[in-house]
Design a protein around this motif. Structure first.
Motif, PDB file in Angstrom:
ATOM      1  N   SER A   1      36.018  37.417  36.855  1.00  0.00           N
ATOM      2  CA  SER A   1      35.594  37.190  35.486  1.00  0.00           C
ATOM      3  C   SER A   1      35.758  35.712  35.134  1.00  0.00           C
ATOM      4  O   SER A   1      36.312  34.916  35.901  1.00  0.00           O
ATOM      5  CB  SER A   1      36.424  38.046  34.535  1.00  0.00           C
ATOM      6  OG  SER A   1      37.779  37.618  34.535  1.00  0.00           O
ATOM      7  N   MET A   2      35.294  35.362  33.942  1.00  0.00           N
ATOM      8  CA  MET A   2      35.406  33.981  33.484  1.00  0.00           C
ATOM      9  C   MET A   2      36.645  33.780  32.621  1.00  0.00           C
ATOM     10  O   MET A   2      36.717  32.833  31.847  1.00  0.00           O
ATOM     11  CB  MET A   2      34.146  33.596  32.692  1.00  0.00           C
ATOM     12  CG  MET A   2      32.862  33.687  33.499  1.00  0.00           C
ATOM     13  SD  MET A   2      32.858  32.604  34.954  1.00  0.00           S
ATOM     14  CE  MET A   2      32.735  30.998  34.166  1.00  0.00           C
ATOM     15  N   GLY A   3      37.608  34.665  32.767  1.00  0.00           N
ATOM     16  CA  GLY A   3      38.841  34.566  31.997  1.00  0.00           C
ATOM     17  C   GLY A   3      40.017  34.114  32.846  1.00  0.00           C
ATOM     18  O   GLY A   3      39.847  33.615  33.972  1.00  0.00           O
TER      19      GLY A   3
ATOM     20  N   LEU B   1      33.412  24.961  41.370  1.00  0.00           N
ATOM     21  CA  LEU B   1      32.391  25.029  40.321  1.00  0.00           C
ATOM     22  C   LEU B   1      32.702  26.151  39.334  1.00  0.00           C
ATOM     23  O   LEU B   1      32.623  25.966  38.108  1.00  0.00           O
ATOM     24  CB  LEU B   1      31.022  25.241  40.966  1.00  0.00           C
ATOM     25  CG  LEU B   1      29.782  25.092  40.071  1.00  0.00           C
ATOM     26  CD1 LEU B   1      29.688  23.677  39.515  1.00  0.00           C
ATOM     27  CD2 LEU B   1      28.522  25.425  40.879  1.00  0.00           C
ATOM     28  N   ARG B   2      33.080  27.308  39.855  1.00  0.00           N
ATOM     29  CA  ARG B   2      33.455  28.423  38.988  1.00  0.00           C
ATOM     30  C   ARG B   2      34.702  28.095  38.178  1.00  0.00           C
ATOM     31  O   ARG B   2      34.786  28.423  36.986  1.00  0.00           O
ATOM     32  CB  ARG B   2      33.719  29.668  39.833  1.00  0.00           C
ATOM     33  CG  ARG B   2      32.470  30.353  40.363  1.00  0.00           C
ATOM     34  CD  ARG B   2      32.846  31.579  41.188  1.00  0.00           C
ATOM     35  NE  ARG B   2      33.754  32.437  40.455  1.00  0.00           N
ATOM     36  CZ  ARG B   2      33.367  33.349  39.563  1.00  0.00           C
ATOM     37  NH1 ARG B   2      32.092  33.525  39.302  1.00  0.00           N
ATOM     38  NH2 ARG B   2      34.265  34.105  38.929  1.00  0.00           N
ATOM     39  N   LEU B   3      35.647  27.438  38.809  1.00  0.00           N
ATOM     40  CA  LEU B   3      36.901  27.124  38.131  1.00  0.00           C
ATOM     41  C   LEU B   3      36.670  26.135  36.991  1.00  0.00           C
ATOM     42  O   LEU B   3      37.243  26.282  35.904  1.00  0.00           O
ATOM     43  CB  LEU B   3      37.901  26.556  39.140  1.00  0.00           C
ATOM     44  CG  LEU B   3      39.374  26.571  38.719  1.00  0.00           C
ATOM     45  CD1 LEU B   3      39.861  27.985  38.472  1.00  0.00           C
ATOM     46  CD2 LEU B   3      40.232  25.893  39.799  1.00  0.00           C
ATOM     47  N   VAL B   4      35.834  25.139  37.234  1.00  0.00           N
ATOM     48  CA  VAL B   4      35.511  24.177  36.183  1.00  0.00           C
ATOM     49  C   VAL B   4      34.847  24.880  35.009  1.00  0.00           C
ATOM     50  O   VAL B   4      35.156  24.601  33.837  1.00  0.00           O
ATOM     51  CB  VAL B   4      34.591  23.073  36.738  1.00  0.00           C
ATOM     52  CG1 VAL B   4      34.037  22.213  35.606  1.00  0.00           C
ATOM     53  CG2 VAL B   4      35.344  22.182  37.725  1.00  0.00           C
ATOM     54  N   ALA B   5      33.933  25.809  35.315  1.00  0.00           N
ATOM     55  CA  ALA B   5      33.254  26.558  34.246  1.00  0.00           C
ATOM     56  C   ALA B   5      34.243  27.388  33.434  1.00  0.00           C
ATOM     57  O   ALA B   5      34.148  27.459  32.201  1.00  0.00           O
ATOM     58  CB  ALA B   5      32.178  27.455  34.858  1.00  0.00           C
ATOM     59  N   ILE B   6      35.195  28.003  34.118  1.00  0.00           N
ATOM     60  CA  ILE B   6      36.182  28.822  33.411  1.00  0.00           C
ATOM     61  C   ILE B   6      37.026  27.962  32.460  1.00  0.00           C
ATOM     62  O   ILE B   6      37.231  28.325  31.298  1.00  0.00           O
ATOM     63  CB  ILE B   6      37.097  29.547  34.423  1.00  0.00           C
ATOM     64  CG1 ILE B   6      36.300  30.613  35.191  1.00  0.00           C
ATOM     65  CG2 ILE B   6      38.290  30.182  33.713  1.00  0.00           C
ATOM     66  CD1 ILE B   6      37.069  31.262  36.313  1.00  0.00           C
ATOM     67  N   PHE B   7      37.490  26.821  32.931  1.00  0.00           N
ATOM     68  CA  PHE B   7      38.328  25.976  32.094  1.00  0.00           C
ATOM     69  C   PHE B   7      37.523  25.255  31.010  1.00  0.00           C
ATOM     70  O   PHE B   7      38.091  24.765  30.036  1.00  0.00           O
ATOM     71  CB  PHE B   7      39.080  24.953  32.940  1.00  0.00           C
ATOM     72  CG  PHE B   7      40.232  25.532  33.698  1.00  0.00           C
ATOM     73  CD1 PHE B   7      41.316  26.087  33.021  1.00  0.00           C
ATOM     74  CD2 PHE B   7      40.250  25.561  35.085  1.00  0.00           C
ATOM     75  CE1 PHE B   7      42.392  26.629  33.702  1.00  0.00           C
ATOM     76  CE2 PHE B   7      41.319  26.124  35.780  1.00  0.00           C
ATOM     77  CZ  PHE B   7      42.388  26.656  35.090  1.00  0.00           C
ATOM     78  N   SER B   8      36.194  25.191  31.196  1.00  0.00           N
ATOM     79  CA  SER B   8      35.349  24.569  30.177  1.00  0.00           C
ATOM     80  C   SER B   8      35.072  25.507  29.026  1.00  0.00           C
ATOM     81  O   SER B   8      34.587  25.065  27.970  1.00  0.00           O
ATOM     82  CB  SER B   8      34.027  24.111  30.795  1.00  0.00           C
ATOM     83  OG  SER B   8      34.238  23.129  31.790  1.00  0.00           O
TER      84      SER B   8
ATOM     85  N   GLY C   1      28.801  48.974  37.922  1.00  0.00           N
ATOM     86  CA  GLY C   1      29.213  49.073  36.534  1.00  0.00           C
ATOM     87  C   GLY C   1      30.602  49.595  36.301  1.00  0.00           C
ATOM     88  O   GLY C   1      30.968  49.917  35.158  1.00  0.00           O
ATOM     89  N   VAL C   2      31.412  49.675  37.348  1.00  0.00           N
ATOM     90  CA  VAL C   2      32.781  50.166  37.194  1.00  0.00           C
ATOM     91  C   VAL C   2      33.681  49.079  36.607  1.00  0.00           C
ATOM     92  O   VAL C   2      34.518  49.347  35.735  1.00  0.00           O
ATOM     93  CB  VAL C   2      33.340  50.657  38.541  1.00  0.00           C
ATOM     94  CG1 VAL C   2      34.794  51.109  38.387  1.00  0.00           C
ATOM     95  CG2 VAL C   2      32.475  51.785  39.089  1.00  0.00           C
ATOM     96  N   ALA C   3      33.531  47.857  37.099  1.00  0.00           N
ATOM     97  CA  ALA C   3      34.324  46.725  36.609  1.00  0.00           C
ATOM     98  C   ALA C   3      33.487  45.927  35.617  1.00  0.00           C
ATOM     99  O   ALA C   3      32.360  45.523  35.933  1.00  0.00           O
ATOM    100  CB  ALA C   3      34.767  45.841  37.773  1.00  0.00           C
ATOM    101  N   ASN C   4      34.004  45.709  34.436  1.00  0.00           N
ATOM    102  CA  ASN C   4      33.283  44.982  33.403  1.00  0.00           C
ATOM    103  C   ASN C   4      33.592  43.489  33.463  1.00  0.00           C
ATOM    104  O   ASN C   4      34.674  43.069  33.881  1.00  0.00           O
ATOM    105  CB  ASN C   4      33.658  45.527  32.024  1.00  0.00           C
ATOM    106  CG  ASN C   4      33.268  46.987  31.854  1.00  0.00           C
ATOM    107  OD1 ASN C   4      32.225  47.411  32.362  1.00  0.00           O
ATOM    108  ND2 ASN C   4      34.094  47.752  31.152  1.00  0.00           N
ATOM    109  N   ASP C   5      32.619  42.699  33.044  1.00  0.00           N
ATOM    110  CA  ASP C   5      32.802  41.242  32.932  1.00  0.00           C
ATOM    111  C   ASP C   5      33.197  40.580  34.254  1.00  0.00           C
ATOM    112  O   ASP C   5      33.937  39.595  34.275  1.00  0.00           O
ATOM    113  CB  ASP C   5      33.853  40.907  31.875  1.00  0.00           C
ATOM    114  CG  ASP C   5      33.453  41.415  30.495  1.00  0.00           C
ATOM    115  OD1 ASP C   5      32.243  41.424  30.208  1.00  0.00           O
ATOM    116  OD2 ASP C   5      34.357  41.828  29.739  1.00  0.00           O
ATOM    117  N   GLY C   6      32.750  41.153  35.366  1.00  0.00           N
ATOM    118  CA  GLY C   6      33.022  40.524  36.655  1.00  0.00           C
ATOM    119  C   GLY C   6      34.305  40.948  37.323  1.00  0.00           C
ATOM    120  O   GLY C   6      34.582  40.532  38.449  1.00  0.00           O
TER     121      GLY C   6
END
Length: 291
Positions: free
Chosen positions: A222-224, A281-288, A213-218
């Motif tokens: 993250s997905m940003g 797969l992660r990269l496609v999700a981020i840009f989507s 729980g130290v780093a938020n949103d991954g």
């Protein structure tokens, strides 16, 4: 330094930074750079072939032996097709039979752990085990099938785009390698391995920070925008792995590696392609976005 790919760890870079194993290219008038001129000298037709010895002494690249029992490109292609085909079948079955749920997610994690164990066992074996390699491919396929379905349920079409992206990266890397725009040397591998190891360490630390729980949103994953930058770097590292795989396969064929080594080549390529696909797969999700 050794190869980035664990299945080639006994054939990669030597401790003195010479290019050994598959990549022990001979130098004119002297022994090859690395620990040995030919990793398959014992029982190798080059050891008794005067023409091959003459090629080595003159610094000419050795020609693949015509005798049977030596690895060829057809062997590598066939074993790779079998291994990647097993991954595909496992993924399709997992997608069709395991609906998106917490249970299937747990099964995916379990399959990934089993695949990791099988991969490590094969990596430390001196000889290729088709059963271990195909077992790894099957469990890896189950993992990929479940996570692909999960991504598709939120970002429709993401797995298909990731497959196309993986093919594009692989094809471009092969084109760059065959065109000679990238030369796989010991220095190239040292720099690439340093970056790859640093990436893995930082990613592992980031995972621990997220779990506690130290780093938020991954965090870094993250997905940003930051996650996208890290994902692109991961794909570039995967392309680096591919260049090492291509070089080791090419030199293994040239030096007359045993036919069984084709399984190791297929194993290494499969692990690299899985790495690229997951990151794509992660990269496609981020840009989507959140659509």
């Amino acid at each position: 330094m050794r190869s980035s790919n664990p299945v080639f760890s006994r054939r990669g870079f030597s401790r003195d930074n010479g290019y050994a194993g598959f990549n022990a290219a001979p130098q004119a008038g002297g022994p090859a750079v690395g620990t040995q001129a030919n990793p398959y000298a014992q029982g190798n037709p080059y050891a008794q072939n005067p023409y091959a010895q003459q090629d080595l002494q003159q610094g000419a690249p050795p020609q693949a032996p015509v005798s049977t029992g030596r690895m060829t490109m057809d062997d590598v292609v066939m074993r790779s097709a079998m291994t990647l085909g097993t991954v595909t079948v496992g993924a399709v079955l997992a997608w069709a039979l395991l609906p998106v749920s917490s249970t299937s997610y747990g099964l995916a994690i379990g399959a990934a752990l089993v695949a990791f164990v099988l991969a490590m066992v094969q990596s430390f074996k001196r000889t290729a085990s088709p059963a271990l390699i195909l077992g790894y491919a099957a469990f890896e396929g189950v993992f990929l099938g479940v996570i692909s379905e999960m991504y598709n349920s939120r970002w429709s079409g993401a797995p298909f785009q990731a497959v196309l992206g993986t093919m594009a990266v692989s094809g471009a890397t092969l084109l760059v390698y065959k065109a000679g725009w990238v030369r796989v040397t010991a220095r190239y591998a040292r720099i690439g391995m340093t970056i790859a190891i640093a990436f893995v360490v930082v990613t592992a630390v980031n995972l621990l920070l997220v779990v506690f729980g130290v780093a938020n949103d991954g965090g870094l994953r993250s997905m940003g925008p930051l996650g996208a930058i890290v994902g692109i770097l991961a794909i570039l590292i995967g392309a680096f792995f591919l260049t090492l795989d291509f070089k080791q396969i090419e030199d293994g064929i040239a030096y007359g590696a045993p036919k069984e080594e084709a399984w190791l080549a297929a194993f290494g390529l499969t692990m690299t392609l899985v790495w690229i696909y997951v990151e794509m797969l992660r990269l496609v999700a981020i840009f989507s976005g959140d659509d």
